[in-house]
Design a protein around this motif. Structure first.
Motif, PDB file in Angstrom:
ATOM      1  N   ASP A 133      16.961   2.808  15.277  1.00  0.00           N
ATOM      2  CA  ASP A 133      17.054   4.035  14.492  1.00  0.00           C
ATOM      3  C   ASP A 133      15.966   4.105  13.432  1.00  0.00           C
ATOM      4  N   ALA A 134      15.545   2.956  12.909  1.00  0.00           N
ATOM      5  CA  ALA A 134      14.542   2.926  11.855  1.00  0.00           C
ATOM      6  C   ALA A 134      13.136   3.184  12.401  1.00  0.00           C
ATOM      7  N   ARG A 135      12.909   2.886  13.657  1.00  0.00           N
ATOM      8  CA  ARG A 135      11.586   3.071  14.248  1.00  0.00           C
ATOM      9  C   ARG A 135      11.336   4.552  14.493  1.00  0.00           C
ATOM     10  N   PRO A 136      10.186   5.063  14.062  1.00  0.00           N
ATOM     11  CA  PRO A 136       9.916   6.477  14.320  1.00  0.00           C
ATOM     12  C   PRO A 136       9.775   6.749  15.815  1.00  0.00           C
ATOM     13  N   GLU A 137      10.251   7.909  16.214  1.00  0.00           N
ATOM     14  CA  GLU A 137      10.160   8.284  17.624  1.00  0.00           C
ATOM     15  C   GLU A 137       8.718   8.644  17.958  1.00  0.00           C
ATOM     16  N   PRO A 138       8.296   8.354  19.191  1.00  0.00           N
ATOM     17  CA  PRO A 138       6.935   8.739  19.560  1.00  0.00           C
ATOM     18  C   PRO A 138       6.793  10.259  19.586  1.00  0.00           C
ATOM     19  N   GLU A 139       5.597  10.719  19.311  1.00  0.00           N
ATOM     20  CA  GLU A 139       5.304  12.145  19.419  1.00  0.00           C
ATOM     21  C   GLU A 139       5.124  12.450  20.897  1.00  0.00           C
ATOM     22  N   VAL A 140       5.770  13.497  21.358  1.00  0.00           N
ATOM     23  CA  VAL A 140       5.723  13.855  22.778  1.00  0.00           C
ATOM     24  C   VAL A 140       5.231  15.280  22.904  1.00  0.00           C
ATOM     25  N   THR A 141       4.272  15.477  23.806  1.00  0.00           N
ATOM     26  CA  THR A 141       3.772  16.803  24.128  1.00  0.00           C
ATOM     27  C   THR A 141       3.958  17.012  25.622  1.00  0.00           C
ATOM     28  N   VAL A 142       4.536  18.133  25.987  1.00  0.00           N
ATOM     29  CA  VAL A 142       4.722  18.486  27.395  1.00  0.00           C
ATOM     30  C   VAL A 142       3.849  19.694  27.673  1.00  0.00           C
ATOM     31  N   ASP A 143       2.961  19.566  28.671  1.00  0.00           N
ATOM     32  CA  ASP A 143       2.117  20.706  29.018  1.00  0.00           C
ATOM     33  C   ASP A 143       1.879  20.730  30.526  1.00  0.00           C
ATOM     34  N   HIS A 144       0.952  21.541  30.970  1.00  0.00           N
ATOM     35  CA  HIS A 144       0.717  21.717  32.402  1.00  0.00           C
ATOM     36  C   HIS A 144       0.150  20.469  33.077  1.00  0.00           C
ATOM     37  N   ASP A 145      -0.444  19.548  32.303  1.00  0.00           N
ATOM     38  CA  ASP A 145      -0.993  18.312  32.873  1.00  0.00           C
ATOM     39  C   ASP A 145       0.048  17.217  33.023  1.00  0.00           C
ATOM     40  N   GLY A 146       1.083  17.243  32.192  1.00  0.00           N
ATOM     41  CA  GLY A 146       2.106  16.203  32.238  1.00  0.00           C
ATOM     42  C   GLY A 146       2.700  15.989  30.858  1.00  0.00           C
ATOM     43  N   VAL A 147       3.112  14.762  30.608  1.00  0.00           N
ATOM     44  CA  VAL A 147       3.739  14.384  29.346  1.00  0.00           C
ATOM     45  C   VAL A 147       2.787  13.444  28.614  1.00  0.00           C
ATOM     46  N   VAL A 148       2.459  13.788  27.378  1.00  0.00           N
ATOM     47  CA  VAL A 148       1.590  12.961  26.560  1.00  0.00           C
ATOM     48  C   VAL A 148       2.456  12.301  25.490  1.00  0.00           C
ATOM     49  N   LEU A 149       2.415  10.974  25.444  1.00  0.00           N
ATOM     50  CA  LEU A 149       3.150  10.201  24.455  1.00  0.00           C
ATOM     51  C   LEU A 149       2.161   9.620  23.455  1.00  0.00           C
ATOM     52  N   VAL A 150       2.422   9.814  22.167  1.00  0.00           N
ATOM     53  CA  VAL A 150       1.613   9.210  21.118  1.00  0.00           C
ATOM     54  C   VAL A 150       2.546   8.303  20.331  1.00  0.00           C
ATOM     55  N   ASP A 151       2.294   6.986  20.421  1.00  0.00           N
ATOM     56  CA  ASP A 151       3.146   5.999  19.769  1.00  0.00           C
ATOM     57  C   ASP A 151       2.253   4.967  19.105  1.00  0.00           C
ATOM     58  N   ASP A 152       2.472   4.727  17.821  1.00  0.00           N
ATOM     59  CA  ASP A 152       1.655   3.776  17.057  1.00  0.00           C
ATOM     60  C   ASP A 152       0.170   4.087  17.192  1.00  0.00           C
ATOM     61  N   GLY A 153      -0.187   5.376  17.201  1.00  0.00           N
ATOM     62  CA  GLY A 153      -1.583   5.784  17.273  1.00  0.00           C
ATOM     63  C   GLY A 153      -2.199   5.737  18.662  1.00  0.00           C
ATOM     64  N   ARG A 154      -1.450   5.270  19.657  1.00  0.00           N
ATOM     65  CA  ARG A 154      -1.967   5.221  21.029  1.00  0.00           C
ATOM     66  C   ARG A 154      -1.482   6.447  21.786  1.00  0.00           C
ATOM     67  N   CYS A 155      -2.375   7.020  22.569  1.00  0.00           N
ATOM     68  CA  CYS A 155      -2.081   8.221  23.340  1.00  0.00           C
ATOM     69  C   CYS A 155      -2.068   7.861  24.819  1.00  0.00           C
ATOM     70  N   HIS A 156      -1.022   8.306  25.522  1.00  0.00           N
ATOM     71  CA  HIS A 156      -0.881   7.976  26.937  1.00  0.00           C
ATOM     72  C   HIS A 156      -0.385   9.214  27.696  1.00  0.00           C
ATOM     73  N   LEU A 157      -1.127   9.618  28.734  1.00  0.00           N
ATOM     74  CA  LEU A 157      -0.727  10.752  29.567  1.00  0.00           C
ATOM     75  C   LEU A 157       0.045  10.250  30.775  1.00  0.00           C
ATOM     76  N   GLU A 158       1.222  10.808  30.988  1.00  0.00           N
ATOM     77  CA  GLU A 158       2.006  10.570  32.200  1.00  0.00           C
ATOM     78  C   GLU A 158       1.921  11.854  33.022  1.00  0.00           C
ATOM     79  N   PRO A 159       1.085  11.897  34.083  1.00  0.00           N
ATOM     80  CA  PRO A 159       0.976  13.124  34.881  1.00  0.00           C
ATOM     81  C   PRO A 159       2.301  13.457  35.575  1.00  0.00           C
TER      82      PRO A 159
END
Length: 93
Positions: A15-41
């Protein structure tokens, strides 16, 4: 230490850990966690499940891979847009 105490400690830590930022768009799901960005097509996923509180994206054979809590969306219109994109890209399970 009891199992109950360990479970409670793990829950508080999660609960104390911040949730990753998630963006959903036409390319897939982009997760930003601890400054790292990862695209899941989209082709990474085999389907999705919607519950009252979240969207769960699945991989074969039905394993949950990404959870999108609805509380992280700033408003209901963005929840609806996410629902539309998921319905367009992935089958509901």
């Amino acid at each position: 230490m009891s199992t109950w105490w360990l479970m409670q400690a793990a829950r508080r830590a999660a609960d104390a850990r911040p949730e990753p930022e998630v963006t959903v768009d036409h390319d897939g799901v982009v997760l930003v966690d601890d400054g790292r960005c990862h695209l899941e097509p989209w082709d990474t996923f085999t389907g999705h499940i919607e519950t009252e509180r979240q969207f769960i994206l699945l991989r074969a054979p039905g394993e949950p891979t990404v959870t999108l809590p609805k509380r992280t969306f700033p408003d209901a219109a963005l929840v609806a847009e996410c629902r539309r994109l998921l319905a367009e890209r992935l089958p509901a399970r």
